[in-house]
Design an enzyme around this catalytic site. Structure first.
Site, PDB file in Angstrom:
ATOM      1  N   GLN A 235       0.927  -1.263   0.014  1.00  0.00           N
ATOM      2  CA  GLN A 235      -0.016  -0.080   0.123  1.00  0.00           C
ATOM      3  C   GLN A 235       0.596   1.265  -0.010  1.00  0.00           C
ATOM      4  OE1 GLN A 235      -3.917  -1.287   2.155  1.00  0.00           O
ATOM      5  NE2 GLN A 235      -2.420  -0.816   3.651  1.00  0.00           N
ATOM      6  N   ASP A 289       2.427  -8.225  10.964  1.00  0.00           N
ATOM      7  CA  ASP A 289       3.083  -6.715  10.613  1.00  0.00           C
ATOM      8  C   ASP A 289       4.320  -6.590   9.851  1.00  0.00           C
ATOM      9  OD1 ASP A 289       1.642  -4.406  11.256  1.00  0.00           O
ATOM     10  OD2 ASP A 289       1.897  -4.495  13.298  1.00  0.00           O
ATOM     11  N   ASP A 400      -8.111  -5.590  14.968  1.00  0.00           N
ATOM     12  CA  ASP A 400      -7.835  -6.951  15.563  1.00  0.00           C
ATOM     13  C   ASP A 400      -8.758  -7.229  16.659  1.00  0.00           C
ATOM     14  OD1 ASP A 400      -6.784  -4.926  17.075  1.00  0.00           O
ATOM     15  OD2 ASP A 400      -4.554  -5.883  16.641  1.00  0.00           O
TER      16      ASP A 400
END
Length: 654
Positions: A235, A289, A400
């Site tokens: 992204q 992550d 989350d």
């Protein structure tokens, strides 16, 4: 190769003697069975040649072994690792974070009732196995004399470990030094699930971390063999595919696919991973992550644990501090229903340094329950993804937590597995509760409460208190961000689908108190030593009520007489001592990373305006809560659906 009786093992201090008496009871007393390794005993990862911050942190040995000699690096199925040796007549303990077996979790969540240790050494040695209870008390449960290069096994009963308990071993050298060639904890091969694993990592302009983790994966063939696909959702502004070395690193891993899309935040990136994984021929997807240092064995252990769970479960990894690599900063994550805020379990334990022996840390032996797993490392059964959908379009923060709560309501619990962790930047080094992410903290917390809290009383009370704290700390920009967030919550679930844009900071503010000032260019002000700060201790109880009333009056009425462009003091403490700032009129306070200062200046007019807005917003939220909760709950399934996300992905390309 044989067992030794426990009576012979126990000494006055409960430890095994260096020299053992004549062995008894052969290991072959039990009939052979099929066993599978689920928890390899591993040495510390070797340091990366680049020495970059994105690599494995230094000083991690205490997470793997105590009192061993670390030797040369060597290739293993889970990465290049340092050899572990024991000196002649020495003793090394594997009662460590990464090598103790979490028996309590396996006993509770799987059908496994017996485990075994398999070990190989290169010289004569003695191996002692110990098992702890949930309170940390430990006993020796087996011992073996090891012959060089012969595989030795020792079975352990874990049926009594329902509430917790760890199992570990000690290796005792004899007349010469001894190296542990290999060791693993094994269980009977009756896994509930089979199938592959999809790894998914959204990223935004962090090529150094991504490349380092790709190298780490490529160096772990045991993990690569289980990966059906690695999906990287890019992204960023600067595309990862253009980064030097990326293509070579991807080829080394194999089965790497890059999906490029506009910035839809963490929830958009992880939802793209979940969507792509749900189309794959695999059983699990592990979310990672992009700013972590990966420990490959952690992903393997979560995968194996998930295969053996009696019913589908989300399996989360713990978080270690990237800058203080033996410090455990996140274990099981829970949502406190009283104020609807996340916190860690067990309660009261934060930032524990694992360089302290596991034997002397009782809470590590207990089994802790969680509500969700942070998406720094989180394995989700794909059957659950197909059933409950993807993340809500929250951009970042609370995606989350909300997903874990939603999964639990659908009968899919979350397990935070000890011995499975990654290194990540500590929250204490970020100011995301003050700067632009504060908008998402406020909005998404309230959205999650509307969806999952029995009522809004606790969340609203905590939100009002947080507004007052920010305003007394002269953090008017943060209060304004929070006000915008609550106004958007009141606008209804439709507002979540408004694409925030392709900027890395979709919510902006020009508030002076949110501007960072470099120490060399910040206003000149005298340093205020910690000893001079008042009040010295956090106000509590009746004292807090009196103090708050006095501060509210001071900030609303008393003029600020400090000349413009000047500051009273330069503080050495930050937002964690929130009760210090309200006593000042113009003060410099350090940012969380210590690299700059925020300049807080008291403004009575702005204080009154922002406080009035907060009171009105919270009063309206309280009044409209039942209707809002109904609207959000009715819309949630559609907002999190794969079809809705495909529409967002398509719109982001336009």
């Amino acid at each position: 190769m044989s067992d030794v009786t426990l009576r012979q093992l126990r000494t006055a201090d409960g430890a095994a003697p260096t020299a053992l008496p004549t062995p008894a009871v052969p290991v072959t007393a039990r009939p052979p069975a099929a066993w599978v390794s689920v928890h390899d005993v591993v040495g510390p990862l070797a340091e990366p040649a680049s020495g970059t911050r994105a690599g494995t942190p230094t000083g991690t040995a205490a997470l793997y072994v105590r009192d061993a000699i670390l030797g040369r690096p060597g290739r293993t199925p889970t990465g290049t690792r340092l050899e572990m040796r024991v000196a002649p007549h020495g003793r090394a303990s594997f009662a460590t974070y990464f090598n103790a077996f979490p028996a309590g979790y396996w006993r509770h969540w799987t059908a496994v009732r017996r485990i075994r240790l398999r070990a190989v050494v290169d010289a004569p040695a003695v191996l002692v196995v110990r098992r702890s209870a949930a309170d940390g008390t430990a006993v020796a449960v087996g011992a073996l004399r090891l012959a060089p290069f012969a595989s030795a096994v020792c079975e352990v009963d874990i049926a009594d470990c329902l509430d917790g308990g760890l199992v570990w071993f000690e290796l005792l050298g004899q007349g010469s030094d001894v190296a542990l060639i290999e060791a693993a904890w094994e269980v009977p091969d009756n896994a509930v699930e089979a199938g592959g694993l999809v790894l998914g990592m959204p990223t935004m302009d962090r090529p150094e971390f991504v490349l380092q983790n790709l190298h780490r994966l490529a160096d772990a063939p045991a993990l690569v063999a289980r990966i059906a696909e690695l999906v990287i959702v890019d992204q960023g502004v600067h595309r990862l595919s253009d980064e030097p070395g990326f293509r070579a690193a991807s080829r080394a891993v194999g089965r790497v696919r890059v999906v490029e899309q506009a910035n839809l935040g963490g929830s958009g990136g992880f939802s793209r991973v979940l969507h792509e994984a749900s189309q794959a021929d695999a059983t699990f997807v592990t979310l990672l992550d992009d700013d972590i240092a990966l420990e490959p064995v952690s992903v393997l252990r979560a995968y194996e644990f998930g295969r053996f769970c009696s019913s589908p479960a989300i399996v989360g990894g713990h978080m270690l501090d990237l800058d203080a690599p033996t410090v455990l900063q996140a274990v099981a994550e829970v949502v406190d229903r009283r104020d609807f805020w996340w916190s860690g379990a067990p309660s009261g334990v934060a930032r524990h340094d694992l360089s302290t022996a596991v034997e002397h840390t009782p809470w590590l032996h207990a089994r802790h329950s969680g509500d969700f797993a942070g998406w720094w490392m989180c394995q989700v059964p794909l059957a659950a993804v197909r059933r409950i959908g993807l993340a809500l379009p929250l951009f970042l923060k609370w995606d989350d937590a909300e997903y874990g709560l939603r999964a639990a309501a659908a009968g899919v619990p979350t397990v935070s597995l000890p011995g499975a962790a990654v290194w990540h930047l500590a929250w204490a080094r970020k100011d995301d509760a003050l700067e632009w992410p504060a908008y998402f903290h406020a909005r998404n917390r309230m959205v999650a409460a509307l969806l999952h809290a029995p009522d809004g009383a606790g969340a609203l009370r905590a939100s009002r208190q947080l507004d007052i704290k920010h305003l007394l700390n002269m953090q008017y920009g943060t209060a304004d961000l929070r006000a915008r967030a609550l106004a958007d919550v009141l606008a209804g679930p439709e507002s979540l689908d408004a694409r925030p844009g392709a900027s890395s900071r979709p919510v902006t503010t020009d508030a002076p108190d949110l501007q960072r000032h470099h120490p060399l260019t910040a206003p000149v002000a005298p340093d205020a030593p910690v000893s001079a700060l008042r009040p010295a201790a956090r106000p509590q109880g009746a004292r807090l009520t009196v103090w708050t009333a006095a501060m509210l009056l001071r900030h609303a009425v008393r003029p600020n007489l400090v000349p413009p462009g000047t500051a009273e003091a330069r503080l050495s403490v930050g937002r964690r001592r929130w009760w210090v700032l309200p006593g000042h009129d113009s003060v410099l306070a350090p940012t969380a990373d210590g690299a700059a200062y925020f300049w807080y200046r008291r403004d009575p007019r702005r204080f009154r305006t922002s406080l009035t807005a907060s009171v009105r917003l919270h009063a309206r939220l309280k009044r409209e809560w039942p209707a809002l909760a109904t609207r959000y709950r009715a819309a949630a399934v559609g907002l999190a659906s794969s079809d809705a996300w495909q529409a967002r992905f398509a719109a982001a390309r336009d």
